[in-house]
Design a protein around this motif. Sequence first.
Motif, mmCIF file in Angstrom:
data_model
loop_
_atom_site.group_PDB
_atom_site.id
_atom_site.type_symbol
_atom_site.label_atom_id
_atom_site.label_comp_id
_atom_site.label_asym_id
_atom_site.label_seq_id
_atom_site.Cartn_x
_atom_site.Cartn_y
_atom_site.Cartn_z
ATOM 1 N N LEU A 189 1.965 -11.142 8.295
ATOM 2 C CA LEU A 189 1.288 -10.120 9.092
ATOM 3 C C LEU A 189 -0.058 -9.703 8.507
ATOM 4 N N LYS A 190 -0.630 -10.542 7.661
ATOM 5 C CA LYS A 190 -1.876 -10.175 6.974
ATOM 6 C C LYS A 190 -3.003 -9.811 7.934
ATOM 7 N N PRO A 191 -3.224 -10.527 9.045
ATOM 8 C CA PRO A 191 -4.313 -10.118 9.955
ATOM 9 C C PRO A 191 -4.140 -8.689 10.465
ATOM 10 N N HIS A 192 -2.915 -8.299 10.787
ATOM 11 C CA HIS A 192 -2.688 -6.928 11.248
ATOM 12 C C HIS A 192 -2.898 -5.934 10.109
ATOM 13 N N MET A 193 -2.368 -6.222 8.932
ATOM 14 C CA MET A 193 -2.481 -5.284 7.816
ATOM 15 C C MET A 193 -3.939 -5.063 7.447
ATOM 16 N N HIS A 194 -4.720 -6.133 7.472
ATOM 17 C CA HIS A 194 -6.136 -6.006 7.112
ATOM 18 C C HIS A 194 -6.972 -5.413 8.237
ATOM 19 N N GLY A 195 -6.572 -5.670 9.472
ATOM 20 C CA GLY A 195 -7.408 -5.260 10.593
ATOM 21 C C GLY A 195 -7.038 -3.947 11.238
ATOM 22 N N ALA A 196 -5.753 -3.557 11.176
ATOM 23 C CA ALA A 196 -5.302 -2.371 11.907
ATOM 24 C C ALA A 196 -4.766 -1.262 11.012
ATOM 25 N N GLN A 197 -4.575 -1.555 9.722
ATOM 26 C CA GLN A 197 -4.110 -0.539 8.781
ATOM 27 C C GLN A 197 -5.179 -0.320 7.713
ATOM 28 N N LEU A 198 -4.927 0.590 6.784
ATOM 29 C CA LEU A 198 -5.888 0.913 5.736
ATOM 30 C C LEU A 198 -5.422 0.321 4.413
ATOM 31 N N ARG A 199 -6.354 -0.306 3.685
ATOM 32 C CA ARG A 199 -5.995 -0.750 2.341
ATOM 33 C C ARG A 199 -5.950 0.475 1.432
ATOM 34 N N LYS A 200 -4.862 0.597 0.723
ATOM 35 C CA LYS A 200 -4.632 1.756 -0.131
ATOM 36 C C LYS A 200 -5.376 1.598 -1.452
ATOM 37 N N PHE A 201 -5.993 2.682 -1.912
ATOM 38 C CA PHE A 201 -6.699 2.684 -3.189
ATOM 39 C C PHE A 201 -5.754 3.174 -4.294
ATOM 40 N N GLY A 202 -4.573 2.615 -4.322
ATOM 41 C CA GLY A 202 -3.607 2.922 -5.356
ATOM 42 C C GLY A 202 -3.077 4.348 -5.274
ATOM 43 N N PHE A 203 -2.308 4.704 -6.299
ATOM 44 C CA PHE A 203 -1.840 6.078 -6.454
ATOM 45 C C PHE A 203 -2.875 6.880 -7.236
ATOM 46 N N ARG A 204 -2.930 8.180 -6.944
ATOM 47 C CA ARG A 204 -3.844 9.066 -7.667
ATOM 48 C C ARG A 204 -3.158 10.415 -7.831
ATOM 49 N N PHE A 205 -3.346 11.013 -8.981
ATOM 50 C CA PHE A 205 -2.668 12.268 -9.309
ATOM 51 C C PHE A 205 -3.686 13.271 -9.835
ATOM 52 N N PHE A 206 -3.572 14.512 -9.378
ATOM 53 C CA PHE A 206 -4.428 15.604 -9.852
ATOM 54 C C PHE A 206 -3.538 16.769 -10.292
ATOM 55 N N PHE A 207 -3.790 17.268 -11.503
ATOM 56 C CA PHE A 207 -3.049 18.416 -12.022
ATOM 57 C C PHE A 207 -3.785 19.690 -11.611
ATOM 58 N N GLY B 33 -5.502 7.600 -12.129
ATOM 59 C CA GLY B 33 -5.772 6.665 -11.041
ATOM 60 C C GLY B 33 -6.668 5.545 -11.523
ATOM 61 N N ALA B 34 -6.845 4.556 -10.697
ATOM 62 C CA ALA B 34 -7.710 3.431 -11.035
ATOM 63 C C ALA B 34 -9.123 3.676 -10.499
ATOM 64 N N SER B 35 -10.101 3.222 -11.240
ATOM 65 C CA SER B 35 -11.493 3.390 -10.832
ATOM 66 C C SER B 35 -11.937 2.321 -9.841
ATOM 67 N N ARG B 36 -11.137 1.285 -9.680
ATOM 68 C CA ARG B 36 -11.448 0.188 -8.762
ATOM 69 C C ARG B 36 -10.139 -0.366 -8.230
ATOM 70 N N TYR B 37 -10.243 -1.167 -7.179
ATOM 71 C CA TYR B 37 -9.059 -1.830 -6.652
ATOM 72 C C TYR B 37 -8.550 -2.865 -7.657
ATOM 73 N N LEU B 38 -7.238 -2.919 -7.827
ATOM 74 C CA LEU B 38 -6.631 -3.987 -8.603
ATOM 75 C C LEU B 38 -6.355 -5.181 -7.690
ATOM 76 N N SER B 39 -5.824 -6.248 -8.267
ATOM 77 C CA SER B 39 -5.792 -7.536 -7.560
ATOM 78 C C SER B 39 -4.864 -7.565 -6.357
ATOM 79 N N VAL B 40 -3.688 -6.968 -6.474
ATOM 80 C CA VAL B 40 -2.654 -7.101 -5.439
ATOM 81 C C VAL B 40 -2.751 -5.918 -4.482
ATOM 82 N N PRO B 41 -2.923 -6.158 -3.198
ATOM 83 C CA PRO B 41 -3.146 -5.061 -2.257
ATOM 84 C C PRO B 41 -1.869 -4.311 -1.888
ATOM 85 N N SER B 42 -2.059 -3.075 -1.474
ATOM 86 C CA SER B 42 -1.027 -2.298 -0.797
ATOM 87 C C SER B 42 -1.726 -1.556 0.335
ATOM 88 N N TYR B 43 -0.945 -0.903 1.200
ATOM 89 C CA TYR B 43 -1.511 -0.381 2.446
ATOM 90 C C TYR B 43 -1.012 1.031 2.745
#
Length: 543
Positions: free
Chosen positions: A70-88, A102-112
Amino acid sequence: MNTLLRRHDVVIMGGGLAGLTLALQLKRRFDDIDVVVLERRTHPVPHATHKVGESSVEIGAHYFDTVLGLKPHMHGAQLRKFGFRFFFSEGRRDIDQVTEIGASRYLSVPSYQIDRGIFENYLAEEAARHGVNFIDSALVGQIELATDARELHRLRWSQDGVTHVIESRWLIDACGRAGMLKRKLGLAQPNAHDCNAVWFRIGDRITIDDWSDDPAWRARCNPQARWLSTNHLVGAGYWVWLIPLASGSHSIGIVADPRLHPLDTIDTFDKAMQWFQTYQPRLYDELDGKRHLLQDFAFFRNFSYGCKQVFSGRRWALTGEAGLFLDPFYSPGSDFIAMSNTYITDLVAHDRAGHALEARAQLYDQIYHSFYESTLALYTDQYPLFGDPVVLPVKVLWDYTYYWGVLSQIFFHRRLTDLALLGSVRDELQHCQRLNFAVQDFLRAWSGVSDKRNAAVMHDQAALPWFAELNRSLNDDLDDDAFKARVRASTAQLGALAREILERATGDHPDLEGTALRALLAEEPAAPCAAGAAAEDMLFAAV
């Protein structure tokens, strides 16, 4: 009025995320299989449909984009997630002056970030295109399970006042918390994790990047798109999620330990807003002028639960929330759907080949429950330390090392159903599990004496070469020997990280014992992480 009896290979009760993805996986594996999906709701469902499970992590994301194609749908109709981020950020408006993870840049393996309405409408259409008989507005009634290998399951369902009777070789419960088979068979099982959740959606973007004008803070991330992360605003006993949806809405939730934040203090939108005003005032400021954009509101009491059995050699199974549910903190819901659906598909394959199922189904059930117990340990009695800016960054680092180093390696490298190969690394997997249990206990003890200093610093996960490499390694293609070597390397890596956590914490707090953790570490030699960094370099420098 009844219609004629019809027979099918597989009937799936529930046409949400779990049921539709299973139907697709079965059709991708067997082109000739006859699959029926019965869904209670009428399709198409609204965008930003009111369901938990909008944030995916690497296993679930890989299942959607690669296993199901389903990669075309995930890339075209959903949002690529910029990882987890936490604020105290408890009680604070100056988000640029608190500890951030949190990460300052995207890592290699995508999530959505997944808009469930958009996704489930697409999945229903895609299933129909692949020959799945998808029936919406269907109400399932009486269920009669087969009693031996020769019989078929039978169930009644109705639509528009017409009752239908159908038979199937396989019956799958994917109907969510209704848990029809679970109730029928008495499979419900509580666990020790007692938490509640409320959540709602606002019809507008929440751009957390705009919460500060400080150029240095804004420049910490490239791209400057913190809003695409699953943002966690954390405090002792709770966390708040902020998840963007492709439809333009934003999902907001409060998940809390009732011992510290009772449900009756947050179980309406007005109460939640009052709660934000005290605990997360910057979010309150953001939402106060958008009250008219509220789209929905709901809550779950004691949302986490287990299940005595999810796979049966008698050709029934449970998947998704019909089986068990953990906690949304690390978004494992789609991961466990991916694993359960893969086990079910393999059991169907063995059945079609004429093989006996009972022993294999029992082993899959044991392995799946082992994954569940390991993951549950990340949450049980851990909520009080969520407000600790010293310990939680270390916990997040450990939890992700365990997730990417063990469970993700098994799924990405397609060894989930390879019982012989998993058996050959059983000792390593069991050691990793025991180590995880011991580290979780130690983190709780450490937080009990931590000074909880909330420094204005970002713990940048992408700046740890070994951590970024662990993520990237999921894309490797491993043969059996390389996979076994990978599991052993992950075991050594976890041992090295656990040793540094122990040394770092006891160096600051000599009275901390960590007896169980020390005993486990004594069973193995000190070792560097797989990327070659010295053990003392594994944690964040600022920690």
